[in-house]
Design an enzyme around this catalytic site. Sequence first.
Site, PDB file in Angstrom:
ATOM      1  N   LYS A 186       0.865  -1.182   0.000  1.00 47.54           N
ATOM      2  CA  LYS A 186       0.000   0.000   0.000  1.00 47.54           C
ATOM      3  C   LYS A 186       0.904   1.236   0.000  1.00 47.54           C
ATOM      4  CE  LYS A 186      -1.448   2.803   2.781  1.00 47.54           C
ATOM      5  NZ  LYS A 186      -1.342   3.973   1.878  1.00 47.54           N
ATOM      6  N   GLU A 239       9.950   1.098  10.463  1.00 49.26           N
ATOM      7  CA  GLU A 239      10.911   2.184  10.189  1.00 49.26           C
ATOM      8  C   GLU A 239      10.152   3.481  10.411  1.00 49.26           C
ATOM      9  OE1 GLU A 239      14.042   1.955   9.517  1.00 49.26           O
ATOM     10  OE2 GLU A 239      14.271  -0.164   9.038  1.00 49.26           O
ATOM     11  N   CYS A 291      13.502  11.026   6.815  1.00 42.84           N
ATOM     12  CA  CYS A 291      13.468  10.576   8.211  1.00 42.84           C
ATOM     13  C   CYS A 291      14.832  10.767   8.860  1.00 42.84           C
ATOM     14  CB  CYS A 291      13.050   9.116   8.269  1.00 42.84           C
ATOM     15  SG  CYS A 291      14.073   8.080   7.216  1.00 42.84           S
ATOM     16  N   GLU A 351       9.558  16.341  14.331  1.00 45.34           N
ATOM     17  CA  GLU A 351      10.161  16.269  12.993  1.00 45.34           C
ATOM     18  C   GLU A 351       9.684  17.478  12.200  1.00 45.34           C
ATOM     19  OE1 GLU A 351       8.865  12.286  11.600  1.00 45.34           O
ATOM     20  OE2 GLU A 351      10.861  12.220  10.748  1.00 45.34           O
TER      21      GLU A 351
HETATM   22  P1  NAD Z   1       2.518   8.393   7.669  1.00 45.92           P
HETATM   23  O1  NAD Z   1       2.766   7.595   8.891  1.00 45.92           O
HETATM   24  O2  NAD Z   1       1.466   9.426   7.705  1.00 45.92           O
HETATM   25  O3  NAD Z   1       2.117   7.427   6.467  1.00 45.92           O
HETATM   26  C1  NAD Z   1       2.938   6.326   6.102  1.00 45.92           C
HETATM   27  C2  NAD Z   1       2.074   5.319   5.387  1.00 45.92           C
HETATM   28  O4  NAD Z   1       1.092   4.818   6.288  1.00 45.92           O
HETATM   29  C3  NAD Z   1       1.306   5.890   4.194  1.00 45.92           C
HETATM   30  O5  NAD Z   1       1.208   4.909   3.203  1.00 45.92           O
HETATM   31  C4  NAD Z   1      -0.054   6.180   4.803  1.00 45.92           C
HETATM   32  O6  NAD Z   1      -1.087   6.208   3.843  1.00 45.92           O
HETATM   33  C5  NAD Z   1      -0.200   4.990   5.731  1.00 45.92           C
HETATM   34  N1  NAD Z   1      -1.145   5.163   6.839  1.00 45.92           N
HETATM   35  C6  NAD Z   1      -1.496   6.304   7.469  1.00 45.92           C
HETATM   36  N2  NAD Z   1      -2.379   6.028   8.455  1.00 45.92           N
HETATM   37  C7  NAD Z   1      -2.572   4.693   8.450  1.00 45.92           C
HETATM   38  C8  NAD Z   1      -3.347   3.800   9.230  1.00 45.92           C
HETATM   39  N3  NAD Z   1      -4.128   4.225  10.225  1.00 45.92           N
HETATM   40  N4  NAD Z   1      -3.289   2.492   8.953  1.00 45.92           N
HETATM   41  C9  NAD Z   1      -2.519   2.036   7.964  1.00 45.92           C
HETATM   42  N5  NAD Z   1      -1.752   2.815   7.185  1.00 45.92           N
HETATM   43  C10 NAD Z   1      -1.776   4.136   7.428  1.00 45.92           C
HETATM   44  O7  NAD Z   1       3.916   8.993   7.241  1.00 45.92           O
HETATM   45  P2  NAD Z   1       4.245   9.907   5.984  1.00 45.92           P
HETATM   46  O8  NAD Z   1       3.769  11.279   6.267  1.00 45.92           O
HETATM   47  O9  NAD Z   1       3.786   9.257   4.713  1.00 45.92           O
HETATM   48  O10 NAD Z   1       5.834   9.851   5.962  1.00 45.92           O
HETATM   49  C11 NAD Z   1       6.608  10.639   6.796  1.00 45.92           C
HETATM   50  C12 NAD Z   1       7.028   9.871   8.028  1.00 45.92           C
HETATM   51  O11 NAD Z   1       7.691   8.688   7.643  1.00 45.92           O
HETATM   52  C13 NAD Z   1       8.015  10.645   8.868  1.00 45.92           C
HETATM   53  O12 NAD Z   1       7.713  10.472  10.223  1.00 45.92           O
HETATM   54  C14 NAD Z   1       9.352   9.987   8.516  1.00 45.92           C
HETATM   55  O13 NAD Z   1      10.336  10.119   9.502  1.00 45.92           O
HETATM   56  C15 NAD Z   1       8.930   8.579   8.339  1.00 45.92           C
HETATM   57  N6  NAD Z   1       9.910   7.851   7.548  1.00 45.92           N
HETATM   58  C16 NAD Z   1      10.699   6.940   8.190  1.00 45.92           C
HETATM   59  C17 NAD Z   1      11.676   6.264   7.467  1.00 45.92           C
HETATM   60  C18 NAD Z   1      12.564   5.257   8.135  1.00 45.92           C
HETATM   61  O14 NAD Z   1      13.208   4.513   7.427  1.00 45.92           O
HETATM   62  N7  NAD Z   1      12.637   5.212   9.442  1.00 45.92           N
HETATM   63  C19 NAD Z   1      11.830   6.511   6.094  1.00 45.92           C
HETATM   64  C20 NAD Z   1      11.001   7.449   5.491  1.00 45.92           C
HETATM   65  C21 NAD Z   1      10.032   8.106   6.231  1.00 45.92           C
END
Ligand code: NAD
Length: 499
Positions: A194, A270, A304, A402
Amino acid sequence: MSSTLTPAAASTDLRGYVDALAPRQGVWIDGRGSAAQAGATFAVLDPATGSEITDVADGQVPDAVAAVDAAARALPGWAATAPRERSEVLRRAFALMIAGTEQLAALMSWENGKSLADARTEVTYAAEFFRWFAEEAVRTEGEFGSSPAGGTRTVVTHKPVGVAALVTPWNFPAAMATRKIAPALAAGCTVVLKPAGETPLTALAVARILAEAGVPDGVVNVVPTTDSAAVVTAWLEDPRVRKISFTGSTPVGRVLLRQAADRVINASMELGGNAPFVVAADADVDAAVAGAMIAKLRNGGQACTAANRLYVHEDVVEEFTEKFGSAVAALKVGPAFAEGTEIGPLVSARALDGVTRVVDAAVAAGARVSHRAQLPAGLTGYFYAPTVLRDVPADAEILRTEIFGPVAPIVTWRDDAELLGLVNGTEFGLAAYVYSRDLKWALQTAEKIEAGMVGVNRGTVSDPATPFGGVKQSGLGREGAREGIREFQETQYFSIDWS
Ligand code: NAD
């Protein structure tokens, strides 16, 4: 497509590329795209203008279930495929992705807003996971031992965990997908992915690259959706799904971990970061400035691993702030396809609101804007001018959350004990950076920093050959390296009567 994308080329060739992805039939199951069963679509926006790029199939629970049906059907065959064959498929995917760098980079720039230079770097990084795990696929050694009590020998093996649910963010739409798909396929798992709603087109492009590389139908399935919770919950409640691998924010990671607990599903997380960037009194200031430009501004600060807090020793804080601030102020901001753009827009209106709010709060709390880049006139998208803040109060919210944007708060430090308290005073522990000419001090400090990854005199830590991941609330598990494939394997041993 030509190797240099002019704005005109971007609007013509790229439109053809997007149309060829058939996004309205973007529920990718069993090696082909189809419309969502309910027929719904959603709009993908260009963050540089706020206008619509295209509609994409909006998958719902029945599509999610169909994806698992396909993945479960394909699992026995893929798991039994010779590792060498799985490896060759991944190697072909690497070559295809590299060959299509310009198209994929342009696509990512369009739907994500990142500069073309950042997008090209991401394509290389993303493709490297296919190459790395093509190599790892054929090296899943086990162990052989004898029991201390005698009379027994033990054989330890590693088997594919099964159908894996993958959930990825928008900030690295290609690399976050390949960093999961590649080890999963190398291990013999099948997947349901997804992608983030902001960037589903890149995921569809990756799915097509894998199909072209020879991945059998059903091994990789993609469900774009606006109802992430419903789709992912359907997967986590499905007994055929044995693994969740998530990259995204810590709050969503917590929700998924709670859901995974109900069926005790194998989980890799992650999550978010809050990386400190430490500059010591004896640091090579020019090198630290160059490193900070990467650690802070790569991907427009939407990483991130982004340096979220810059701790600069009082002896060099003036020199560092002046040099770094001048470099930030000189950055060229604009749409990705405009000539020379270094920093694109943020991904969405919501992201822009968030960065604006946190900077305004820091300034209200006493921080000063020391340098800021120019925003060209006439921009209509979600742009935020790269900004350097100094005199940031130690308890400012901007140092605890962040930022996810091109904003660098600088804090002055004086002694080591104070520094470590500041650096480790967070629930996050993903990346950190240390600059010093004294390697012994740098390594001793790095060891004391509570983070999964520390760049020592480097502004980047990402490398497919290294175990990427965080401690504390930045996550569980590692991606890349040897560890990456283990996340998609179960360990089994045979206890053998050897008497
Ligand atoms: P997010 O948590 O909002 O979304 C991530 C994914 O989860 C998306 O596909 C989103 O549609 C999905 N999602 C959201 N709510 C959900 C739910 N209730 N159930 C299932 N899926 C759900 O994060 P984002 O805004 O897309 O990305 C930014 C974040 O990701 C930042 O916090 C960043 O640090 C983190 N990030 C971490 C890494 C790592 O390797 N540690 C890498 C990249 C990004």
